[in-house]
Motif scaffolding. Structure first.
Motif, mmCIF file in Angstrom:
data_model
loop_
_atom_site.group_PDB
_atom_site.id
_atom_site.type_symbol
_atom_site.label_atom_id
_atom_site.label_comp_id
_atom_site.label_asym_id
_atom_site.label_seq_id
_atom_site.Cartn_x
_atom_site.Cartn_y
_atom_site.Cartn_z
ATOM 1 N N ARG A 56 -7.561 -2.933 -4.498
ATOM 2 C CA ARG A 56 -6.145 -3.421 -5.052
ATOM 3 C C ARG A 56 -5.387 -4.444 -4.530
ATOM 4 N NH1 ARG A 56 -3.490 1.661 -8.446
ATOM 5 N NH2 ARG A 56 -5.506 2.716 -9.119
ATOM 6 N N SER A 105 1.020 -1.074 0.084
ATOM 7 C CA SER A 105 0.193 -0.069 0.064
ATOM 8 C C SER A 105 0.893 1.389 -0.176
ATOM 9 C CB SER A 105 -0.990 -0.133 1.108
ATOM 10 O OG SER A 105 -0.313 0.114 2.433
ATOM 11 N N LEU A 133 0.587 3.253 -3.244
ATOM 12 C CA LEU A 133 -0.487 3.839 -3.278
ATOM 13 C C LEU A 133 -1.153 5.030 -2.676
ATOM 14 C CD1 LEU A 133 -2.367 0.415 -3.764
ATOM 15 C CD2 LEU A 133 -1.579 1.812 -5.559
ATOM 16 N N ARG A 166 0.143 -1.198 -8.512
ATOM 17 C CA ARG A 166 0.304 0.269 -9.003
ATOM 18 C C ARG A 166 -0.646 0.485 -10.387
ATOM 19 N NH1 ARG A 166 3.867 3.607 -7.761
ATOM 20 N NH2 ARG A 166 4.503 4.147 -10.142
ATOM 21 N N ILE A 189 -7.620 1.278 -2.262
ATOM 22 C CA ILE A 189 -6.153 0.608 -2.020
ATOM 23 C C ILE A 189 -6.560 -0.733 -1.532
ATOM 24 C CG2 ILE A 189 -4.276 0.485 -0.344
ATOM 25 C CD1 ILE A 189 -4.483 3.580 -0.186
ATOM 26 N N LEU A 234 -4.358 7.613 -2.988
ATOM 27 C CA LEU A 234 -5.631 6.783 -3.162
ATOM 28 C C LEU A 234 -6.654 6.768 -2.255
ATOM 29 C CD1 LEU A 234 -4.190 6.189 -6.139
ATOM 30 C CD2 LEU A 234 -5.055 3.764 -5.783
#
Ligand SMILES: Nc1ncnc2c1ncn2[C@@H]1O[C@H](COP(=O)(O)OP(=O)(O)OP(=O)(O)O)[C@@H](O)[C@H]1O
Ligand SMILES: [Mg+2]
Lengths: 301, 359
Positions: free
Chosen positions: B114, B98, B101, B151, B111, B106
């Motif tokens: 993803r 993370s 991110l 990413r 996050i 984000l």
């Protein structure tokens, strides 16, 4: 499954036997004990003397333990001993030293660690020149710069103040600390830094989130170096401050060297031990961390 | 062709050392390009230039049609996987995934989504709360790939991601990376000096030497029609046999032996005589019953045998030089035996002796 076979073995097998009283061991431990005694004896004399009354000291048995244990010399050293005109012992000096040491240690380490990080990871223009100057700075004898700094502090209106001394300590700690941090950060894997850049972290983001958490050992080393160095400093303290803001070392000197009346050895010993107590505590508390930190800085990982 | 990464006239110097010189490379969208070369030839340097971790000395880099020569690494739309994993040791796996991110600002839900997706693809869900120190090498490498995956970028850069792993794990992860590429269809640039990795993964391989690209082509092309002697010797294991001789009128003469080159496809019709090197891969030499069909046949005596299980490598002397032949692992041969070899010039390579270029 393989068969379990046990052979009947003859001749040397298993761990090699070692004799406790081999020549090597006797030499090794003999030397260690001698050296330990050599360093422990003066400390013993100091502790013992500081707990004796003056009549007992006059008997001259330096090594004998106190017949009548007294802590009066400690109390006197802390709060009553005379330094020149005032008679409030080491306490004022102690608090002055605390007020000098804490900001100096924090400021010098904060600045030097950022310097070292920038030098190690961000190859900015002129970085090499900057680094060379710093290294050079580490080798200039302090005495050369004493007087120019007096003038500079006076021009800034800081001469004689604690702030002035803090600035001096911060500046003089810079070369060696920057070197220490630069070498440590250089030894960290470069790919971590690259990964963090790809992840979009900036100069401060990488410093605080990636580098700092990995640098506990080297920060410990720096704290120990700076606390002991600044606490034990005498020269800068006596040059850049006035009597009411003298650090503890200067106060100690003034007590021990005061020419009025009889020499009170027990008070002097107690005062010396009290002054040395801070660095001593730091060593004991962080001894393990210190050694680990030095090794971590020297060897990779 | 729709290019994803274009490198134009790229130079890179470290002080006076020229590491990359006038390098040009176009990589198509969704292509898997492998950079292959010996140690120190500038593969990592090129990758770092593409990632923006090194400032180029001259030239341009375009990613998805945008000139990113001066852009920050995080703005280029790339994800990178390093040889040493480079996981942040004080963060958990989740923290590692993370970090980028969060830096990009984000939303929390995005996050989490993803990370969940990447963890599923790479099968690292049970590891999310662990620190990197508590992971095995293969798991760490997966997390490192995951960090690039979350990413959500168009271009993946891999710098020898498998070289720290043992042979078995390397083979497993190689397959996983190939599968990942098939599913994601991102552009991937992959550095390695393992030629098995290169041959199995690549759509195209770029062979690098001393900061220049020697040959760029499909694995087949590189293996079958190496452009020069260096590439020929570099690709293939065991490596190609080279015979130094003379070429005259379609006849290659070496150490008293004449090999007719009928069937060989010359790169140009210009040169048909002069000093030349004939390259024959050990696996292209036939033995046993197949020999009768070979255009050129000869008898040799075996000097040395290296059994590898699946194959048996045989060393012998031929035309005054050492010659290696790959035989089937079941072949019953021993040192001192005389065997008959067959060579097909159509599968051989001819190089000019001086320029070392393919003839
Ligand atoms: N910071 C640097 N300063 C000077 N020269 C460098 C620097 N980094 C790399 N080089 C040189 O650049 C050349 C290419 O290095 P690079 O790391 O790109 O090689 P590589 O192809 O990745 O090799 P390997 O397969 O061993 O990783 C090497 O000759 C190396 O010595
Ligand atoms: Mg490399």
């Amino acid at each position: 499954m393989a068969d379990v076979t046990r052979y009947a073995l003859t001749g040397p097998q298993g761990p090699k036997p070692r004799r406790t009283f081999s020549r090597r061991n006797i030499f090794l431990y003999g030397t260690l004990i001698m050296v330990a005694l050599y360093y422990a004896l003066p400390l013993y004399v100091m502790v013992v003397t500081s707990m004796k009354g003056m009549p007992e000291i006059r008997l001259g048995n330096v090594f004998s333990p106190p017949v009548e244990v007294t802590f009066a010399p400690w109390v006197k050293a802390w709060s009553e001993a005379c330094t020149g005109l005032t008679c409030d012992g080491l306490s004022t000096g102690f608090w002055n030293s605390v007020r000098i040491t804490i900001p100096s240690v924090i400021a010098s380490i904060a600045i030097a660690s950022v310097n070292g990080y920038a030098l190690a990871n961000w190859k900015f223009k002129g970085a090499d020149v900057f680094f060379t100057i710093l290294i050079f700075g580490a080798f200039i004898p302090y005495q050369v710069m004493l007087y120019p700094i007096v003038i500079m502090l006076r021009e800034m209106g800081l001469y004689g103040s604690l702030t002035g001394l803090v600035i001096v300590h911060t500046i003089f700690g810079m070369p060696i600390l920057t070197l220490l941090f630069r070498n440590y950060f250089t030894s960290l894997p470069e790919e971590l830094f690259k990964a963090a850049r790809v992840d979009g972290a900036g100069f401060w983001g990488i410093y605080f989130r990636i580098m700092l958490p990995m640098s506990v050992p080297i920060f410990t080393v720096a704290v120990i170096l700076q606390v002991t160095g600044i606490w034990n400093d005498f020269l800068f303290g006596v040059v850049y401050t006035r009597p009411d803001s003298y650090p503890m070392t200067v106060a100690l000197n003034n007590i021990v060297n005061s020419t009025q009346g009889v020499k009170e050895y027990n008070v002097n010993m107690a005062a010396t031990i009290i002054t040395g107590l801070v660095p001593l505590t730091i060593y004991f508390v962080s001894g393990k961390l210190f050694v680990r930190g030095i090794a971590a800085g020297a060897v990779k990982g | 062709m729709n290019n994803s990464v274009e490198i134009k006239n790229l130079d890179l110097e470290f002080g006076t050392v020229k590491v990359l010189q006038n390098l040009n490379l176009d990589i198509g969208a969704g292509e898997f390009l492998v950079l292959l070369g010996s140690s120190g030839c500038g593969k990592s340097t090129l990758l770092n230039c593409i990632a923006g971790l090194l400032d180029v000395s001259a030239g341009q880099i375009h990613i998805k049609g945008t000139n990113v020569t001066w852009a920050e690494p995080s703005e280029r739309g790339i994800g990178m996987v390093f040889q040493s994993y480079a996981l942040y040791p004080q963060m958990t796996v989740e923290g590692n995934l993370s970090f980028g991110l969060k830096n990009a600002g984000l939303a929390k839900t995005e996050i989490a989504a993803r990370i969940k997706r990447a963890a599923e693809i790479l099968q690292i869900e049970p590891l999310l709360k662990r620190k990197p120190a508590a992971l095995s090498g293969g798991q760490r490498q997966r997390v490192a790939i995951g960090r690039a995956l979350v990413r959500d970028v168009d271009v993946f850069l891999f710098d020898e991601p498998l070289s720290n792993l043992d042979a078995k794990l390397r083979a497993d992860l190689r397959v996983e990376i190939k599968r990942l590429h098939q599913n994601l269809k991102n552009t991937m640039i992959y550095v390695t000096h393992d030629q098995i990795e290169a041959m199995t993964l690549a759509d195209r391989i770029a062979i690098m030497r001393d900061g220049k690209i020697m040959q760029l082509g499909s694995p087949d092309e590189i293996y079958g029609r190496p452009i020069n002697k260096y590439v020929a010797g570099f690709i293939g294991s065991p490596s190609m046999n080279f015979l130094e001789g003379e070429l005259s009128d379609g006849l290659f003469e070496v150490g008293g032996v004449s090999i007719p080159m009928a069937g060989y496809e010359f790169a140009s019709t210009a040169t048909t005589s002069g000093g030349a090197t004939l390259g024959i891969r050990p696996e292209h030499v036939v033995t046993g019953e197949l020999v009768v069909n070979a255009p050129f046949q000869t008898d040799v005596t075996i000097d040395l045998i290296e059994p590898t299980g699946s194959d048996t490598l045989v060393d012998c002397e031929f035309a005054g030089g050492r010659f290696r032949v790959r035989m089937d692992g079941q072949a019953k041969v021993s040192v001192g035996d005389t065997i008959r070899l067959g060579i097909d010039p159509a599968r051989a390579s001819l190089f000019d002796r001086d320029t070392e270029l393919r003839l």
